[in-house]
Design an enzyme around this catalytic site. Structure first.
Site, PDB file in Angstrom:
ATOM      1  N   TYR A 128     -61.087 -27.842 -10.225  1.00  0.00           N
ATOM      2  CA  TYR A 128     -59.819 -27.151  -9.963  1.00  0.00           C
ATOM      3  C   TYR A 128     -59.586 -26.192 -11.124  1.00  0.00           C
ATOM      4  O   TYR A 128     -60.534 -25.735 -11.746  1.00  0.00           O
ATOM      5  CB  TYR A 128     -58.733 -28.231  -9.795  1.00  0.00           C
ATOM      6  CG  TYR A 128     -57.352 -27.746  -9.422  1.00  0.00           C
ATOM      7  CD1 TYR A 128     -57.152 -26.787  -8.436  1.00  0.00           C
ATOM      8  CD2 TYR A 128     -56.233 -28.293 -10.051  1.00  0.00           C
ATOM      9  CE1 TYR A 128     -55.882 -26.368  -8.101  1.00  0.00           C
ATOM     10  CE2 TYR A 128     -54.953 -27.885  -9.710  1.00  0.00           C
ATOM     11  CZ  TYR A 128     -54.781 -26.914  -8.731  1.00  0.00           C
ATOM     12  OH  TYR A 128     -53.516 -26.506  -8.400  1.00  0.00           O
ATOM     13  N   ARG A 133     -54.869 -13.462  -3.334  1.00  0.00           N
ATOM     14  CA  ARG A 133     -54.290 -13.599  -4.690  1.00  0.00           C
ATOM     15  C   ARG A 133     -54.763 -14.915  -5.285  1.00  0.00           C
ATOM     16  O   ARG A 133     -54.012 -15.877  -5.366  1.00  0.00           O
ATOM     17  CB  ARG A 133     -52.754 -13.572  -4.624  1.00  0.00           C
ATOM     18  CG  ARG A 133     -52.080 -13.474  -5.978  1.00  0.00           C
ATOM     19  CD  ARG A 133     -50.691 -14.044  -5.953  1.00  0.00           C
ATOM     20  NE  ARG A 133     -50.655 -15.458  -5.644  1.00  0.00           N
ATOM     21  CZ  ARG A 133     -50.818 -16.426  -6.548  1.00  0.00           C
ATOM     22  NH1 ARG A 133     -51.057 -16.125  -7.804  1.00  0.00           N
ATOM     23  NH2 ARG A 133     -50.752 -17.702  -6.186  1.00  0.00           N
ATOM     24  N   LYS A 160     -58.973 -27.718  -4.013  1.00  0.00           N
ATOM     25  CA  LYS A 160     -57.715 -28.401  -3.697  1.00  0.00           C
ATOM     26  C   LYS A 160     -57.968 -29.663  -2.874  1.00  0.00           C
ATOM     27  O   LYS A 160     -57.355 -30.707  -3.100  1.00  0.00           O
ATOM     28  CB  LYS A 160     -56.785 -27.466  -2.921  1.00  0.00           C
ATOM     29  CG  LYS A 160     -56.191 -26.336  -3.741  1.00  0.00           C
ATOM     30  CD  LYS A 160     -54.937 -26.777  -4.470  1.00  0.00           C
ATOM     31  CE  LYS A 160     -54.271 -25.588  -5.154  1.00  0.00           C
ATOM     32  NZ  LYS A 160     -53.012 -25.920  -5.786  1.00  0.00           N
ATOM     33  N   GLU A 215     -52.525 -21.485   0.644  1.00  0.00           N
ATOM     34  CA  GLU A 215     -52.900 -21.396  -0.763  1.00  0.00           C
ATOM     35  C   GLU A 215     -53.314 -19.977  -1.133  1.00  0.00           C
ATOM     36  O   GLU A 215     -54.169 -19.369  -0.475  1.00  0.00           O
ATOM     37  CB  GLU A 215     -54.072 -22.352  -1.033  1.00  0.00           C
ATOM     38  CG  GLU A 215     -54.386 -22.572  -2.480  1.00  0.00           C
ATOM     39  CD  GLU A 215     -53.295 -23.326  -3.205  1.00  0.00           C
ATOM     40  OE1 GLU A 215     -53.031 -22.989  -4.373  1.00  0.00           O
ATOM     41  OE2 GLU A 215     -52.714 -24.252  -2.611  1.00  0.00           O
ATOM     42  N   ASP A 216     -52.708 -19.450  -2.184  1.00  0.00           N
ATOM     43  CA  ASP A 216     -53.107 -18.178  -2.790  1.00  0.00           C
ATOM     44  C   ASP A 216     -53.088 -17.001  -1.818  1.00  0.00           C
ATOM     45  O   ASP A 216     -54.022 -16.193  -1.761  1.00  0.00           O
ATOM     46  CB  ASP A 216     -54.477 -18.312  -3.458  1.00  0.00           C
ATOM     47  CG  ASP A 216     -54.380 -19.082  -4.773  1.00  0.00           C
ATOM     48  OD1 ASP A 216     -53.248 -19.380  -5.196  1.00  0.00           O
ATOM     49  OD2 ASP A 216     -55.416 -19.384  -5.382  1.00  0.00           O
ATOM     50  N   ASP A 239     -48.286 -24.099  -1.189  1.00  0.00           N
ATOM     51  CA  ASP A 239     -48.328 -24.733  -2.510  1.00  0.00           C
ATOM     52  C   ASP A 239     -47.880 -23.788  -3.617  1.00  0.00           C
ATOM     53  O   ASP A 239     -47.254 -24.209  -4.590  1.00  0.00           O
ATOM     54  CB  ASP A 239     -49.734 -25.254  -2.794  1.00  0.00           C
ATOM     55  CG  ASP A 239     -49.795 -26.063  -4.084  1.00  0.00           C
ATOM     56  OD1 ASP A 239     -48.954 -26.959  -4.265  1.00  0.00           O
ATOM     57  OD2 ASP A 239     -50.679 -25.797  -4.908  1.00  0.00           O
ATOM     58  N   ASP A 240     -48.185 -22.499  -3.499  1.00  0.00           N
ATOM     59  CA  ASP A 240     -47.786 -21.544  -4.540  1.00  0.00           C
ATOM     60  C   ASP A 240     -46.273 -21.395  -4.605  1.00  0.00           C
ATOM     61  O   ASP A 240     -45.695 -21.296  -5.684  1.00  0.00           O
ATOM     62  CB  ASP A 240     -48.424 -20.174  -4.284  1.00  0.00           C
ATOM     63  CG  ASP A 240     -49.931 -20.260  -4.221  1.00  0.00           C
ATOM     64  OD1 ASP A 240     -50.537 -20.679  -5.212  1.00  0.00           O
ATOM     65  OD2 ASP A 240     -50.503 -19.938  -3.159  1.00  0.00           O
ATOM     66  N   ASN A 270     -51.966 -19.364 -14.353  1.00  0.00           N
ATOM     67  CA  ASN A 270     -53.371 -19.766 -14.352  1.00  0.00           C
ATOM     68  C   ASN A 270     -54.250 -18.564 -14.036  1.00  0.00           C
ATOM     69  O   ASN A 270     -53.791 -17.610 -13.427  1.00  0.00           O
ATOM     70  CB  ASN A 270     -53.597 -20.844 -13.281  1.00  0.00           C
ATOM     71  CG  ASN A 270     -53.135 -22.209 -13.721  1.00  0.00           C
ATOM     72  OD1 ASN A 270     -53.431 -22.632 -14.831  1.00  0.00           O
ATOM     73  ND2 ASN A 270     -52.394 -22.893 -12.868  1.00  0.00           N
TER      74      ASN A 270
END
Length: 622
Positions: free
Chosen positions: A142, A195, A213, A284-285, A307-308, A463
């Site tokens: 991760y 992203r 993930k 995600e992203d 999640d973001d 991150n």
């Protein structure tokens, strides 16, 4: 099977456990018993050895070797799983440096290569190694290493993992989902690669994030690895370097936009929920402009969350509540905190929205409470402080635009720099979600010395590591040891001498999303509600002891992740029960779930967490 079907579940935990044994004997698909009951397979010989879901390597017993036509295909010495792991760990330490492709290939990426090879040949052993060494290997599978993996994915690709849906597959997705071999899928993590962390548009390479993930879903939440599915939706890329790279594995065209883009995502969602109606999809992203729109589009219809937006927000809120406790104050004092936020993307605005809701709930959930909570935030983006005087404000950031006259009284104006805002506001917390490495410069940190808080907090949450707004060494060297520090990526604690330590808390999303997913799955809730997310955050915030938070430790060590996830999942289920959202899970119907006391609820969660144990394999001809 008839007897098992006629059994009725009572609220007595002993009868619940007894019934699980009966279902195990009847060979029903029941999570609790999966590691202990025989597994039917339809392949033998080399086919078994080449299948990572069923391969045990040298751990196959002589009986199984006879039954599965493996005799002579393996060395004669039968090893148990612990011996296998010991051998693997010895090899890993020896091979780490040898696995490097040269001086530019970091040691962390070498570890990822070796672990990935194990994943390719033996899933059970891979997850046993990961769980037993979670603190060491979570940063490899991760963040931060997964960011490096995504940047180099075309060169690292060896064996397909997960599914790829592209703009070229429009009209075909409903049939494509049946190409995946698992009849049941509990968790999907999906990205469009637009992203990835703070690295920008990485196109099809983003699949690495979904894989990483889901590794944590298995390791932390005990989701069965045969029932997880990483997904990449390839709608093109605007990364010119990838568009010109002949080795790039994705569509070499610019990203779809507007209705064309929505049509692809809509078709994907309809397809996966048609085949697996109870699956949970974690987004995600996705870039900010789509993250919020897709969340609002689907969250009331499907079991999904982003999640973001929501996971990052939950972890940040848990940390903020921990920072209040670290000052020796009750969490109810949270609405009094002044917070300057650097970053107005999906993560930044997601955190501010969630924090405002938390404050408002503590103040009574009235309109006045929301207005009061809203006034505790100053949001700064690349153009400076966001006020009502700005043209073309992003709709998601609009509610947090400060009033121009109010700012003038504070000596601030539209576009004021971060250091100016910190100097004038004197915040309790400086929260970074900007993806701009080093944004919290010496000047900004010096300005934080004027904070009115008895124990100011710096949250450098971006991150991967290179995007962190500052390092703990930067913060502690300027603000001294009487402060709280948290980051998104792992850093080592800062030693002050004389036994004094500056604790570097990693506000990692892995504290929350596995528990949110597991709790949603086991509750049977048809949606992931704000209340369920809030319950997860507050459970994490309360996890640390008073002694720990007063030392500046606001997040637990990753080594406790299975226990943390179990508690968060139980809190999510409990909230779903209170909101009358539970529909039950498998043999545990909604009424029986509602009858469980706190201790029984925790045991229910634990008994439904998969553990990496080799099942007995029995061959059956198709």
């Amino acid at each position: 099977m008839g007897i098992a079907n006629k059994l009725r579940l009572s609220s007595s935990l002993s009868r619940i456990l007894h019934r699980r044994i009966l279902y195990s004997c009847a060979a029903r698909s029941f999570t609790t018993s999966e590691g202990h009951r025989p597994t039917i397979v339809h392949k033998q010989g080399l086919d078994i050895l080449h299948d990572p879901w069923f391969n045990k390597g040298t751990a196959f017993t002589m009986t199984e070797r006879n039954r599965l036509d493996l005799r002579g295909l393996l060395p004669p010495n039968v090893m148990d799983s612990e011996q296998q792991i010991q051998r693997f760990m010895t090899d890993l330490k020896r091979l780490e440096e040898q696995a490097r492709d040269g001086p530019s290939d970091p040691n962390a990426l070498a570890k990822w290569r070796i672990l990935n090879r194990l994943h390719d040949r033996n899933e059970t052993m891979y997850y046993k190694v990961l769980i037993n060494n979670i603190e060491e290997y979570a940063p490899i599978v991760y963040t931060p290493t997964v960011g490096l993996v995504c940047q180099n994915y075309s060169g690292l690709f060896r064996r397909p993992r997960g599914m790829y849906f592209s703009a070229e597959d429009r009209g075909e997705m409903m049939s494509m989902v049946y190409n995946w071999p698992a009849e049941q899928v509990d968790m999907i993590v999906v990205t469009d690669g637009s992203r990835i962390l703070g690295l920008g548009d990485l196109g099809v390479h983003g699949i690495g994030i979904a894989v990483g993930k889901l590794d944590l879903y298995v390791a932390a939440a005990g989701i069965n690895p045969q029932r997880v599915l990483p997904v990449m939706i390839d709608v093109g890329t605007n990364n010119e370097k990838l568009l010109k790279d002949p080795m790039y594995l994705g569509l070499q065209q610019h990203r779809l936009e507007d209705d064309d883009y929505i049509d692809v995502i809509d078709e994907f969602m309809e397809a996966v929920y048609t085949r697996w109606p109870h699956v949970i999809v974690q987004f995600e992203d996705f870039q900010s402009k789509w993250a919020f729109k897709l969340l609002q589009r689907y969250r009331c219809t499907y079991r999904m969350f982003n999640d973001d937006v929501q996971g990052t927000a939950g972890v940040a809120i848990a940390g903020l509540l921990g920072a209040v406790r670290a000052q020796g104050r009750p969490m109810i004092d949270f609405p009094k905190m002044k917070i300057v936020v650097a970053g107005a993307g999906s993560a930044g605005i997601g955190v501010v929205n969630a924090a405002r809701k938390t404050m408002a709930r503590m103040l009574g959930n009235t309109e006045t409470a929301f207005d009061s909570a809203q006034s505790q935030f100053w949001v700064v983006d690349a153009q400076g402080l966001i006020t009502e005087g700005r043209e073309n404000i992003d709709p998601e950031a609009q509610p947090f635009a400060r009033k121009t006259k109010e700012m003038e009284r504070q000596g601030l104006k539209e576009g004021a720099t971060l250091v100016e805002v910190v100097r004038e506001v004197k915040p309790d917390v400086l929260l970074g979600l900007s993806a701009v490495g080093g944004l919290f410069s010496k000047e900004v940190l010096e300005a934080m010395k004027g904070s009115t808080s008895t124990r100011p907090a710096i949250f450098a949450m971006s991150n991967p590591t290179k995007n962190a707004e500052c390092t703990p060494q930067d913060a502690f060297s300027i603000l001294g040891e009487n402060m709280i520090f948290a980051s998104g990526s792992p850093f080592k604690n800062v030693e002050f001498g004389s036994g004094h330590i500056g604790h570097c808390n990693q506000g990692n999303n892995m504290y929350l999303f596995p528990g949110i997913g597991l709790g949603t799955l086991l509750s049977g809730a048809p949606i992931v509600s704000d209340g369920m997310l809030q319950a997860a955050s507050e459970c994490l915030a309360a996890y640390m002891s008073e002694e720990e938070v007063l030392q500046g430790i606001i997040y637990p060590p990753i080594s406790r992740i299975r226990d943390i996830t179990k508690r968060i999942a139980a809190a999510v289920i409990k909230e779903a029960i209170e909101e009358d959202l539970v529909e039950g899970y498998r043999e545990m119907d909604a009424r029986e779930l509602q009858k469980l006391n706190e201790e029984e609820l925790m045991e229910y969660v634990e008994n439904n967490m998969w553990n990496p144990e080799y099942p007995t394999l029995v061959y059956k001809d198709d």
